[in-house]
Design a protein around this motif. Sequence first.
Motif, PDB file in Angstrom:
ATOM      1  N   THR A   1      25.288 -40.466 -29.981  1.00 17.68           N
ATOM      2  CA  THR A   1      25.724 -41.845 -30.249  1.00 17.68           C
ATOM      3  C   THR A   1      24.897 -42.488 -31.357  1.00 17.68           C
ATOM      4  O   THR A   1      25.291 -43.512 -31.901  1.00 17.68           O
ATOM      5  CB  THR A   1      25.586 -42.721 -28.988  1.00 17.68           C
ATOM      6  OG1 THR A   1      24.200 -42.796 -28.635  1.00 17.68           O
ATOM      7  CG2 THR A   1      26.377 -42.170 -27.836  1.00 17.68           C
TER       8      THR A   1
ATOM      9  N   LEU B   1      22.011 -43.787 -30.786  1.00 21.89           N
ATOM     10  CA  LEU B   1      21.173 -44.789 -30.108  1.00 21.89           C
ATOM     11  C   LEU B   1      19.681 -44.438 -30.213  1.00 21.89           C
ATOM     12  O   LEU B   1      18.847 -45.281 -30.530  1.00 21.89           O
ATOM     13  CB  LEU B   1      21.582 -44.817 -28.628  1.00 21.89           C
ATOM     14  CG  LEU B   1      21.342 -46.097 -27.864  1.00 21.89           C
ATOM     15  CD1 LEU B   1      22.301 -47.169 -28.337  1.00 21.89           C
ATOM     16  CD2 LEU B   1      21.511 -45.851 -26.364  1.00 21.89           C
ATOM     17  N   THR B   2      19.387 -43.167 -29.977  1.00 26.86           N
ATOM     18  CA  THR B   2      17.995 -42.708 -30.026  1.00 26.86           C
ATOM     19  C   THR B   2      17.429 -42.871 -31.432  1.00 26.86           C
ATOM     20  O   THR B   2      16.295 -43.324 -31.602  1.00 26.86           O
ATOM     21  CB  THR B   2      17.923 -41.229 -29.597  1.00 26.86           C
ATOM     22  OG1 THR B   2      18.563 -41.099 -28.327  1.00 26.86           O
ATOM     23  CG2 THR B   2      16.499 -40.746 -29.500  1.00 26.86           C
TER      24      THR B   2
ATOM     25  N   GLU C   1      14.757 -34.005 -34.294  1.00 28.63           N
ATOM     26  CA  GLU C   1      15.674 -34.185 -33.163  1.00 28.63           C
ATOM     27  C   GLU C   1      16.498 -32.926 -32.936  1.00 28.63           C
ATOM     28  O   GLU C   1      16.783 -32.193 -33.885  1.00 28.63           O
ATOM     29  CB  GLU C   1      16.639 -35.343 -33.470  1.00 28.63           C
ATOM     30  CG  GLU C   1      16.262 -36.658 -32.824  1.00 28.63           C
ATOM     31  CD  GLU C   1      16.615 -36.713 -31.340  1.00 28.63           C
ATOM     32  OE1 GLU C   1      16.575 -35.666 -30.664  1.00 28.63           O
ATOM     33  OE2 GLU C   1      16.938 -37.806 -30.867  1.00 28.63           O
ATOM     34  N   ASP C   2      16.902 -32.715 -31.695  1.00 29.35           N
ATOM     35  CA  ASP C   2      17.807 -31.610 -31.403  1.00 29.35           C
ATOM     36  C   ASP C   2      19.231 -31.953 -31.820  1.00 29.35           C
ATOM     37  O   ASP C   2      19.911 -31.192 -32.480  1.00 29.35           O
ATOM     38  CB  ASP C   2      17.763 -31.240 -29.908  1.00 29.35           C
ATOM     39  CG  ASP C   2      17.905 -32.457 -28.994  1.00 29.35           C
ATOM     40  OD1 ASP C   2      17.953 -33.606 -29.484  1.00 29.35           O
ATOM     41  OD2 ASP C   2      17.970 -32.259 -27.762  1.00 29.35           O
ATOM     42  N   ILE C   3      19.681 -33.163 -31.415  1.00 30.89           N
ATOM     43  CA  ILE C   3      21.081 -33.527 -31.648  1.00 30.89           C
ATOM     44  C   ILE C   3      21.223 -35.037 -31.754  1.00 30.89           C
ATOM     45  O   ILE C   3      20.515 -35.774 -31.071  1.00 30.89           O
ATOM     46  CB  ILE C   3      21.972 -32.958 -30.502  1.00 30.89           C
ATOM     47  CG1 ILE C   3      23.465 -33.216 -30.756  1.00 30.89           C
ATOM     48  CG2 ILE C   3      21.574 -33.512 -29.149  1.00 30.89           C
ATOM     49  CD1 ILE C   3      24.378 -32.384 -29.848  1.00 30.89           C
ATOM     50  N   VAL C   4      22.094 -35.482 -32.646  1.00 34.42           N
ATOM     51  CA  VAL C   4      22.451 -36.904 -32.714  1.00 34.42           C
ATOM     52  C   VAL C   4      23.841 -37.031 -32.118  1.00 34.42           C
ATOM     53  O   VAL C   4      24.771 -36.343 -32.540  1.00 34.42           O
ATOM     54  CB  VAL C   4      22.440 -37.419 -34.163  1.00 34.42           C
ATOM     55  CG1 VAL C   4      22.940 -38.857 -34.227  1.00 34.42           C
ATOM     56  CG2 VAL C   4      21.037 -37.308 -34.748  1.00 34.42           C
TER      57      VAL C   4
ATOM     58  N   LYS D   1      26.612 -34.598 -33.861  1.00 34.12           N
ATOM     59  CA  LYS D   1      27.914 -34.635 -33.198  1.00 34.12           C
ATOM     60  C   LYS D   1      28.765 -35.697 -33.855  1.00 34.12           C
ATOM     61  O   LYS D   1      28.339 -36.846 -33.987  1.00 34.12           O
ATOM     62  CB  LYS D   1      27.711 -35.009 -31.732  1.00 34.12           C
ATOM     63  CG  LYS D   1      28.329 -34.051 -30.766  1.00 34.12           C
ATOM     64  CD  LYS D   1      28.337 -34.635 -29.390  1.00 34.12           C
ATOM     65  CE  LYS D   1      27.545 -33.789 -28.433  1.00 34.12           C
ATOM     66  NZ  LYS D   1      27.591 -34.320 -27.066  1.00 34.12           N
TER      67      LYS D   1
ATOM     68  N   LEU E   1      18.532 -27.522 -25.711  1.00 37.38           N
ATOM     69  CA  LEU E   1      19.452 -28.521 -25.131  1.00 37.38           C
ATOM     70  C   LEU E   1      19.794 -28.145 -23.692  1.00 37.38           C
ATOM     71  O   LEU E   1      20.054 -26.974 -23.397  1.00 37.38           O
ATOM     72  CB  LEU E   1      20.725 -28.588 -25.959  1.00 37.38           C
ATOM     73  CG  LEU E   1      20.508 -29.138 -27.369  1.00 37.38           C
ATOM     74  CD1 LEU E   1      21.353 -28.394 -28.375  1.00 37.38           C
ATOM     75  CD2 LEU E   1      20.819 -30.614 -27.406  1.00 37.38           C
TER      76      LEU E   1
ATOM     77  N   LYS F   1      31.676 -32.266 -28.279  1.00 41.15           N
ATOM     78  CA  LYS F   1      31.706 -31.496 -27.037  1.00 41.15           C
ATOM     79  C   LYS F   1      30.275 -31.312 -26.566  1.00 41.15           C
ATOM     80  O   LYS F   1      29.369 -31.195 -27.404  1.00 41.15           O
ATOM     81  CB  LYS F   1      32.306 -30.111 -27.285  1.00 41.15           C
ATOM     82  CG  LYS F   1      33.795 -30.062 -27.207  1.00 41.15           C
ATOM     83  CD  LYS F   1      34.253 -28.624 -27.073  1.00 41.15           C
ATOM     84  CE  LYS F   1      35.750 -28.517 -27.253  1.00 41.15           C
ATOM     85  NZ  LYS F   1      36.128 -27.246 -27.832  1.00 41.15           N
ATOM     86  N   TYR F   2      30.086 -31.246 -25.268  1.00 37.49           N
ATOM     87  CA  TYR F   2      28.728 -31.074 -24.743  1.00 37.49           C
ATOM     88  C   TYR F   2      28.232 -29.660 -25.037  1.00 37.49           C
ATOM     89  O   TYR F   2      28.929 -28.679 -24.790  1.00 37.49           O
ATOM     90  CB  TYR F   2      28.698 -31.345 -23.234  1.00 37.49           C
ATOM     91  CG  TYR F   2      27.301 -31.660 -22.780  1.00 37.49           C
ATOM     92  CD1 TYR F   2      26.765 -32.933 -22.961  1.00 37.49           C
ATOM     93  CD2 TYR F   2      26.496 -30.673 -22.230  1.00 37.49           C
ATOM     94  CE1 TYR F   2      25.469 -33.218 -22.603  1.00 37.49           C
ATOM     95  CE2 TYR F   2      25.188 -30.955 -21.859  1.00 37.49           C
ATOM     96  CZ  TYR F   2      24.688 -32.219 -22.046  1.00 37.49           C
ATOM     97  OH  TYR F   2      23.392 -32.502 -21.695  1.00 37.49           O
ATOM     98  N   VAL F   3      27.025 -29.554 -25.585  1.00 40.38           N
ATOM     99  CA  VAL F   3      26.467 -28.239 -25.916  1.00 40.38           C
ATOM    100  C   VAL F   3      25.133 -28.016 -25.200  1.00 40.38           C
ATOM    101  O   VAL F   3      24.421 -28.972 -24.891  1.00 40.38           O
ATOM    102  CB  VAL F   3      26.267 -28.064 -27.443  1.00 40.38           C
ATOM    103  CG1 VAL F   3      27.590 -27.876 -28.160  1.00 40.38           C
ATOM    104  CG2 VAL F   3      25.499 -29.242 -28.054  1.00 40.38           C
TER     105      VAL F   3
HETATM  106  P1  IMP Z   1      22.044 -40.254 -28.675  1.00 39.88           P
HETATM  107  O1  IMP Z   1      20.977 -41.285 -28.438  1.00 39.88           O
HETATM  108  O2  IMP Z   1      23.326 -40.612 -27.975  1.00 39.88           O
HETATM  109  O3  IMP Z   1      22.260 -39.922 -30.125  1.00 39.88           O
HETATM  110  O4  IMP Z   1      21.636 -38.956 -27.895  1.00 39.88           O
HETATM  111  C1  IMP Z   1      20.567 -38.264 -28.238  1.00 39.88           C
HETATM  112  C2  IMP Z   1      20.032 -37.377 -27.129  1.00 39.88           C
HETATM  113  O5  IMP Z   1      20.958 -37.106 -26.075  1.00 39.88           O
HETATM  114  C3  IMP Z   1      19.713 -36.063 -27.754  1.00 39.88           C
HETATM  115  O6  IMP Z   1      18.420 -36.075 -28.296  1.00 39.88           O
HETATM  116  C4  IMP Z   1      19.879 -35.100 -26.602  1.00 39.88           C
HETATM  117  O7  IMP Z   1      18.653 -34.983 -25.925  1.00 39.88           O
HETATM  118  C5  IMP Z   1      20.916 -35.732 -25.725  1.00 39.88           C
HETATM  119  N1  IMP Z   1      22.241 -35.124 -25.982  1.00 39.88           N
HETATM  120  C6  IMP Z   1      23.270 -35.665 -26.668  1.00 39.88           C
HETATM  121  N2  IMP Z   1      24.333 -34.834 -26.712  1.00 39.88           N
HETATM  122  C7  IMP Z   1      23.963 -33.713 -26.040  1.00 39.88           C
HETATM  123  C8  IMP Z   1      24.627 -32.453 -25.755  1.00 39.88           C
HETATM  124  O8  IMP Z   1      25.780 -32.172 -26.135  1.00 39.88           O
HETATM  125  N3  IMP Z   1      23.901 -31.558 -25.037  1.00 39.88           N
HETATM  126  C9  IMP Z   1      22.637 -31.794 -24.603  1.00 39.88           C
HETATM  127  N4  IMP Z   1      21.987 -32.944 -24.861  1.00 39.88           N
HETATM  128  C10 IMP Z   1      22.638 -33.901 -25.573  1.00 39.88           C
END
Ligand code: IMP
Length: 188
Positions: free
Chosen positions: A113, A115-116, A108-111, A140, A167, A160-162
């Motif tokens: 919430t 949810l994914t 994964e790139d980023i966690v 995050k 990404l 913070k949004y990155v």
């Molecule tokens: P989660 O399901 O909320 O954990 O979000 C996961 C997905 O949302 C990541 O795999 C990203 O693709 C996207 N995402 C979450 N935060 C960011 C951010 O700060 N920048 C860009 N993409 C994000």
Amino acid sequence: MDKKETIEYFSRMENLEMVITKEEIQTKITDIATVINNDYADKDPIFIGVLNGSFMFMADLLRKIKLNCEVDFIKISSYADATRTSGTVRLIKDISADINGRHVIIVEDIVDTGLTVRFLKRRMQDSGTLSVEFVSLLFKETEASVGVKIKYVGFNIPNKYVVGYGLDYAQKLRSLESIYTMRELPPE
Ligand code: IMP
Ligand code: MG
């Protein structure tokens, strides 16, 4: 424009502030790969990249993996608009590999919430995997991500949004080699 000019152009246009340099990313990836190579020394895992965000991390990480591994991709979407999660996860492209009886490592790139991660865990376990672990370049620290357990994490970052290094902001800026936050524009 050469690469440096392109980055400067984007930085000005989108008001970007570098938070993790490309050198820091590459050093971290080397460290993570060393640990995974060690942990999976006697296994043939399958790495599953989560599209689109993880494509760059996946490529750089896999270059440093010295295992008899396989590679596949899954595509899911959770974002309602440019920077806000929709609260639901949609499966857009499933994996094609048979993962029954396999050791799976999700890239994964980023966690954010979590949810994914929860969605993918269920999807994998329904397929009779031997084990499922996650590697995420970024984690995050949000209220929602407390309690989400990720085995391999590159960097813990504030909420913070990155953008950059895969990404996106509204599908743009993925090609940047470092990671940036977007500064708030002062009110006009
Ligand atoms: P989660 O399901 O909320 O954990 O979000 C996961 C997905 O949302 C990541 O795999 C990203 O693709 C996207 N995402 C979450 N935060 C960011 C951010 O700060 N920048 C860009 N993409 C994000
Ligand atoms: Mg993603």
